[in-house]
Design a protein around this motif. Structure first.
Motif, PDB file in Angstrom:
ATOM      1  N   VAL A 161      18.683  48.323 -59.106  1.00 16.65           N
ATOM      2  CA  VAL A 161      17.957  47.055 -59.061  1.00 16.65           C
ATOM      3  C   VAL A 161      16.558  47.317 -58.511  1.00 16.65           C
ATOM      4  O   VAL A 161      16.385  47.557 -57.309  1.00 16.65           O
ATOM      5  N   ASP A 213      12.128  46.419 -59.629  1.00 15.57           N
ATOM      6  CA  ASP A 213      11.205  45.844 -60.602  1.00 15.57           C
ATOM      7  C   ASP A 213      10.270  46.892 -61.213  1.00 15.57           C
ATOM      8  O   ASP A 213       9.534  46.592 -62.151  1.00 15.57           O
ATOM      9  N   ALA A 244      18.754  46.269 -63.311  1.00 16.64           N
ATOM     10  CA  ALA A 244      18.198  44.921 -63.150  1.00 16.64           C
ATOM     11  C   ALA A 244      16.786  45.015 -62.615  1.00 16.64           C
ATOM     12  O   ALA A 244      16.451  45.937 -61.870  1.00 16.64           O
ATOM     13  N   THR A 245      15.948  44.046 -62.998  1.00 12.72           N
ATOM     14  CA  THR A 245      14.550  44.043 -62.572  1.00 12.72           C
ATOM     15  C   THR A 245      14.316  43.181 -61.338  1.00 12.72           C
ATOM     16  O   THR A 245      13.240  43.228 -60.757  1.00 12.72           O
ATOM     17  N   ASP A 246      15.305  42.390 -60.938  1.00  8.41           N
ATOM     18  CA  ASP A 246      15.173  41.566 -59.727  1.00  8.41           C
ATOM     19  C   ASP A 246      16.556  41.141 -59.254  1.00  8.41           C
ATOM     20  O   ASP A 246      17.571  41.431 -59.898  1.00  8.41           O
ATOM     21  N   GLN A 265      18.810  38.886 -61.699  1.00  4.14           N
ATOM     22  CA  GLN A 265      19.442  39.645 -62.772  1.00  4.14           C
ATOM     23  C   GLN A 265      20.562  40.527 -62.228  1.00  4.14           C
ATOM     24  O   GLN A 265      21.581  40.747 -62.891  1.00  4.14           O
ATOM     25  N   GLU A 291      23.700  38.513 -61.995  1.00  2.00           N
ATOM     26  CA  GLU A 291      24.273  38.331 -63.334  1.00  2.00           C
ATOM     27  C   GLU A 291      25.040  39.577 -63.768  1.00  2.00           C
ATOM     28  O   GLU A 291      26.173  39.490 -64.264  1.00  2.00           O
ATOM     29  N   HIS A 292      24.427  40.741 -63.592  1.00  2.00           N
ATOM     30  CA  HIS A 292      25.074  41.994 -64.004  1.00  2.00           C
ATOM     31  C   HIS A 292      26.328  42.277 -63.171  1.00  2.00           C
ATOM     32  O   HIS A 292      27.348  42.738 -63.703  1.00  2.00           O
ATOM     33  N   ARG A 318      11.057  36.912 -57.817  1.00  2.00           N
ATOM     34  CA  ARG A 318      12.127  35.932 -58.031  1.00  2.00           C
ATOM     35  C   ARG A 318      13.179  35.944 -56.929  1.00  2.00           C
ATOM     36  O   ARG A 318      13.408  34.938 -56.288  1.00  2.00           O
TER      37      ARG A 318
END
Length: 216
Positions: free
Chosen positions: A7, A9, A33-35, A38, A41-42, A59
């Protein structure tokens, strides 16, 4: 196989970490994930064993993400990664439930070692972070020490022995050898210690033990 999520960005950082982790035959990168949003969610969609989480992201930052990840029904272990070693990051990450805290300039072999250790239930701190925690311990005032000692009162003598060794960084296997018991028994003791102390991981239990000046 240790299923991991990266994780961050920064695309280059994600690529570098992915190459490093995938080079270990016992580690698989299953999500990136970029933030923080996300990442949640993953972690909900995939089974993640260990998440490597950057602190500063858009975010949702890494500290908030760590708290949210650890609150999931099947929470992954979390290693917080940052280019900074500010006190607030170390303490906030551990308070959020992180099992490890590393700087991004950590030697690649140590990052791999951290993933293995955290996946097995141990903790891993960058030497700078560990130094800050030791300094915090030495600066602990009497009321804090008294409060920590009171929380340890619910432990049995054997559990206090296990906690003392855990606090000095011993793995379950190390503790089993030193106390001459099965590793499964050590795991059971650790689970009860965490429940009794009302903490979420070994790092937080170790901090309490050090505040209470518990020694092997």
């Amino acid at each position: 196989m240790i299923r991991t999520m990266i994780v961050d960005d920064d695309a280059l950082v994600r690529l570098g970490l992915a190459d490093l982790l995938d080079g270990d035959q016992d580690i698989e990168v299953v999500a990136q994930a970029t933030d923080g949003l996300q990442a949640i969610e993953h972690a909900t969609a995939y089974r993640i064993d260990v998440a490597l989480v950057d602190v500063r992201m858009p975010r949702m930052d890494g500290i908030t993400a760590t708290t949210r990840l650890r609150a999931l029904p099947h929470p992954p272990k979390v290693i917080t990664l940052t280019t900074f070693d500010l006190d607030e990051y170390v303490y906030n990450a551990l308070a959020a439930g992180a099992d490890g805290f590393l700087l991004k300039d950590t030697d690649p072999a140590e990052i791999l070692r951290a993933v293995h250790l955290v996946a097995s239930g141990s903790a891993m701190l960058h030497p700078t972070a560990a130094r800050r925690l030791i300094d915090r311990y030495h600066a602990t005032n009497q009321p804090q020490a008294t409060a920590a000692q009171a929380r340890l009162d619910g432990l049995t003598p054997r559990e206090r022995e296990v906690l003392a060794l855990l606090a000095q960084g011993d793995t379950n296997a190390d503790i089993a050898r030193r106390l001459v018991m099965r590793e499964s028994t050590v795991k059971a003791h650790v689970s009860r210690i965490l429940a009794t102390l009302e903490v979420t991981n070994r790092v937080q239990a170790a901090l309490l033990a050090r505040d209470a000046a518990l020694s092997p």
